[in-house]
Design an enzyme around this catalytic site. Sequence first.
Site, PDB file in Angstrom:
ATOM      1  N   LYS A  77       0.860  -1.190   0.000  1.00 37.98           N
ATOM      2  CA  LYS A  77       0.000   0.000   0.000  1.00 37.98           C
ATOM      3  C   LYS A  77       0.887   1.227   0.000  1.00 37.98           C
ATOM      4  O   LYS A  77       2.024   1.174   0.495  1.00 37.98           O
ATOM      5  CB  LYS A  77      -0.886   0.010   1.250  1.00 37.98           C
ATOM      6  N   GLY A  93     -23.894   3.820   0.777  1.00 38.45           N
ATOM      7  CA  GLY A  93     -22.802   4.364  -0.050  1.00 38.45           C
ATOM      8  C   GLY A  93     -23.199   4.287  -1.506  1.00 38.45           C
ATOM      9  O   GLY A  93     -23.689   3.241  -1.971  1.00 38.45           O
ATOM     10  N   TYR A  94     -23.034   5.404  -2.234  1.00 37.38           N
ATOM     11  CA  TYR A  94     -23.444   5.400  -3.642  1.00 37.38           C
ATOM     12  C   TYR A  94     -22.337   5.978  -4.515  1.00 37.38           C
ATOM     13  O   TYR A  94     -22.549   6.827  -5.368  1.00 37.38           O
ATOM     14  CB  TYR A  94     -24.757   6.188  -3.816  1.00 37.38           C
ATOM     15  N   GLY A  95     -21.102   5.527  -4.249  1.00 36.47           N
ATOM     16  CA  GLY A  95     -19.976   5.927  -5.088  1.00 36.47           C
ATOM     17  C   GLY A  95     -19.753   4.869  -6.147  1.00 36.47           C
ATOM     18  O   GLY A  95     -20.695   4.209  -6.595  1.00 36.47           O
ATOM     19  N   ASN A  96     -18.507   4.679  -6.518  1.00 35.13           N
ATOM     20  CA  ASN A  96     -18.169   3.701  -7.551  1.00 35.13           C
ATOM     21  C   ASN A  96     -18.772   2.331  -7.212  1.00 35.13           C
ATOM     22  O   ASN A  96     -19.465   1.713  -8.027  1.00 35.13           O
ATOM     23  CB  ASN A  96     -16.634   3.621  -7.666  1.00 35.13           C
ATOM     24  N   GLY A 107     -20.990   1.292  -4.562  1.00 34.48           N
ATOM     25  CA  GLY A 107     -22.409   1.193  -4.207  1.00 34.48           C
ATOM     26  C   GLY A 107     -23.324   1.347  -5.406  1.00 34.48           C
ATOM     27  O   GLY A 107     -24.308   0.612  -5.556  1.00 34.48           O
TER      28      GLY A 107
HETATM   29  P1  NAD Z   1     -16.381   6.452  -3.440  1.00 36.90           P
HETATM   30  O1  NAD Z   1     -15.596   7.569  -2.866  1.00 36.90           O
HETATM   31  O2  NAD Z   1     -16.593   6.366  -4.915  1.00 36.90           O
HETATM   32  O3  NAD Z   1     -17.866   6.425  -2.768  1.00 36.90           O
HETATM   33  C1  NAD Z   1     -18.083   6.452  -1.385  1.00 36.90           C
HETATM   34  C2  NAD Z   1     -19.567   6.652  -1.138  1.00 36.90           C
HETATM   35  O4  NAD Z   1     -19.814   6.574   0.253  1.00 36.90           O
HETATM   36  C3  NAD Z   1     -20.099   8.018  -1.584  1.00 36.90           C
HETATM   37  O5  NAD Z   1     -21.375   7.862  -2.127  1.00 36.90           O
HETATM   38  C4  NAD Z   1     -20.189   8.809  -0.274  1.00 36.90           C
HETATM   39  O6  NAD Z   1     -21.171   9.826  -0.305  1.00 36.90           O
HETATM   40  C5  NAD Z   1     -20.607   7.698   0.664  1.00 36.90           C
HETATM   41  N1  NAD Z   1     -20.351   8.010   2.060  1.00 36.90           N
HETATM   42  C6  NAD Z   1     -19.285   8.657   2.601  1.00 36.90           C
HETATM   43  N2  NAD Z   1     -19.458   8.759   3.939  1.00 36.90           N
HETATM   44  C7  NAD Z   1     -20.616   8.143   4.233  1.00 36.90           C
HETATM   45  C8  NAD Z   1     -21.316   7.892   5.417  1.00 36.90           C
HETATM   46  N3  NAD Z   1     -20.852   8.320   6.598  1.00 36.90           N
HETATM   47  N4  NAD Z   1     -22.491   7.226   5.347  1.00 36.90           N
HETATM   48  C9  NAD Z   1     -22.968   6.784   4.176  1.00 36.90           C
HETATM   49  N5  NAD Z   1     -22.337   6.972   2.995  1.00 36.90           N
HETATM   50  C10 NAD Z   1     -21.187   7.657   3.041  1.00 36.90           C
HETATM   51  O7  NAD Z   1     -15.713   5.129  -2.875  1.00 36.90           O
HETATM   52  P2  NAD Z   1     -15.797   3.662  -3.471  1.00 36.90           P
HETATM   53  O8  NAD Z   1     -14.652   3.437  -4.411  1.00 36.90           O
HETATM   54  O9  NAD Z   1     -17.191   3.382  -3.915  1.00 36.90           O
HETATM   55  O10 NAD Z   1     -15.439   2.805  -2.157  1.00 36.90           O
HETATM   56  C11 NAD Z   1     -16.437   2.509  -1.183  1.00 36.90           C
HETATM   57  C12 NAD Z   1     -15.874   1.476  -0.211  1.00 36.90           C
HETATM   58  O11 NAD Z   1     -15.457   0.318  -0.938  1.00 36.90           O
HETATM   59  C13 NAD Z   1     -14.647   1.921   0.582  1.00 36.90           C
HETATM   60  O12 NAD Z   1     -14.683   1.321   1.854  1.00 36.90           O
HETATM   61  C14 NAD Z   1     -13.482   1.339  -0.211  1.00 36.90           C
HETATM   62  O13 NAD Z   1     -12.328   1.142   0.585  1.00 36.90           O
HETATM   63  C15 NAD Z   1     -14.102   0.020  -0.637  1.00 36.90           C
HETATM   64  N6  NAD Z   1     -13.426  -0.582  -1.790  1.00 36.90           N
HETATM   65  C16 NAD Z   1     -13.443   0.034  -3.005  1.00 36.90           C
HETATM   66  C17 NAD Z   1     -12.825  -0.581  -4.095  1.00 36.90           C
HETATM   67  C18 NAD Z   1     -12.884   0.022  -5.471  1.00 36.90           C
HETATM   68  O14 NAD Z   1     -12.520  -0.677  -6.442  1.00 36.90           O
HETATM   69  N7  NAD Z   1     -13.347   1.258  -5.633  1.00 36.90           N
HETATM   70  C19 NAD Z   1     -12.169  -1.810  -3.933  1.00 36.90           C
HETATM   71  C20 NAD Z   1     -12.152  -2.419  -2.668  1.00 36.90           C
HETATM   72  C21 NAD Z   1     -12.808  -1.784  -1.605  1.00 36.90           C
END
Ligand code: NAD
Length: 436
Positions: free
Chosen positions: A126, A238-241, A243
């Site tokens: 990391k 969570g509604y990022g990438n 969710g």
């Molecule tokens: P992102 O930044 O695209 O989205 C995060 C989402 O979570 C956003 O919609 C944000 O508004 C929401 N959020 C933030 N704080 C919040 C809260 N307190 N309550 C509810 N929602 C909240 O991130 P991502 O890439 O979608 O990653 C989400 C999770 O998945 C993280 O824990 C990340 O470590 C994990 N993850 C992601 C990947 C990947 O390929 N992107 C891979 C492994 C693990």
Amino acid sequence: MIERNESVRCTLPDMLMQTESASERNPFIFARKQLDEAAAIMKLDPATHELLRWPLRELHVTMPVKMDNGCTKIFHGFRVQYNDARGPNKGGIRFHPDETIDTVRALAAWMTWKTAVMDLPLGGGKGGVICDTKSMSSGELERLSRAYIRQVGRMLGLEKDVPAPDLYTTPQIMAWMADEYSFMQGNNEFGVITGKPLAIGGSAGRGDATARGGIYCVREASEVIGLNLSGKKAAIQGYGNVGSHAHKLAAELLGMKVVCVSDSKGGIYNPEGLDHAEVSAHKEAAGSVTGFPGSLAVSNEELLELDVAVLFPAAMESVITGSNAENIRAKIVAELANGPTTPEADSILYSKGILVIPDLLCNAGGVTVSYFEMVQNTYGYYWDEDEVYRRLEKKMKTAFRSVNETSGRYNVHNRLGAYIVGVGRVADAMKLRGWI
Ligand code: NAD
């Protein structure tokens, strides 16, 4: 103070831990506790256990970067190579104002177990840079990204260590980093970094790989508990990438009705189901899922306790705790986020008969397709999306079955089962290589 194994106490000084090591919130202490628990069940020999409690290698770097206002700002960063007994280190680079060396160490340890659970020929690493990307221009970010690679590039390489995007780092940042590394080497070496844009060696299917891998696991889990998911309800925090893709794929691949989704501003609920395209368009326009027409407002806490078949935490760590675990009503908890469930909650969910698909397994689709990207870069031959999905599904199914079978054999919950599989594979590799 961390308890150390008496027989190998003298191997490394505790002063290597940063000053916050005494803090309960230190994620490296948390990661070590999980390892210790698995090691006790597996009866790991003391030297193997002690070696696995430490990163093999880490680099601390300081970088001068010219800012747009003409000043030079000094940034600090890290790269941790936790364990490469099974293959080159693999793990993302985070850009965050609160980054610490112990956070990076913990995440590097988790990557080590994750790649082993997935049986990828990789180790775990990391990286992190202490910076606030929200206050930086694109030019400043590019100069910082290149400065970081000039410093840590000496320990990177397709056979050594292959980074990827993580918190607040993007495919564009990976492209700058791959470019800088290529100039350092004197030839194109795009395979040194994954998560790149398609035009310079990215893989098809990387965008939704994390959510897709989790959905494949949920399908396997539903078969284990004899639950027909078609038409059943799901909630996603969570509604990022991750969710947002989970919403689309839960409907498309599992036939589920997603009744509740949320982001940092709050949640929306409709018992008849929420349409992915409509919610995404609303979030795009309004900046949040909240206020979606025809939905009721719910809090992020309420979302977790809804009566749904599958709950997908896909945002933050430590949201299912000793305080709310008793109230969770889902049959399956699919951990797309890293670390959403505390150890205390783990035991409660297990005693309630809720099937938890742990993060080490559930969100490993991302690193699996990153590995596919490395393979494609090496061969210079690229697969289409269907090929990526087919291979990902096979990997996820095999890993799920191995964790499920191990948990059953040791009579432990799935997180411990995943640790036993991952740690066991790394320990075997170290033994075969003659390290122990
Ligand atoms: P992102 O930044 O695209 O989205 C995060 C989402 O979570 C956003 O919609 C944000 O508004 C929401 N959020 C933030 N704080 C919040 C809260 N307190 N309550 C509810 N929602 C909240 O991130 P991502 O890439 O979608 O990653 C989400 C999770 O998945 C993280 O824990 C990340 O470590 C994990 N993850 C992601 C990947 C990947 O390929 N992107 C891979 C492994 C693990």
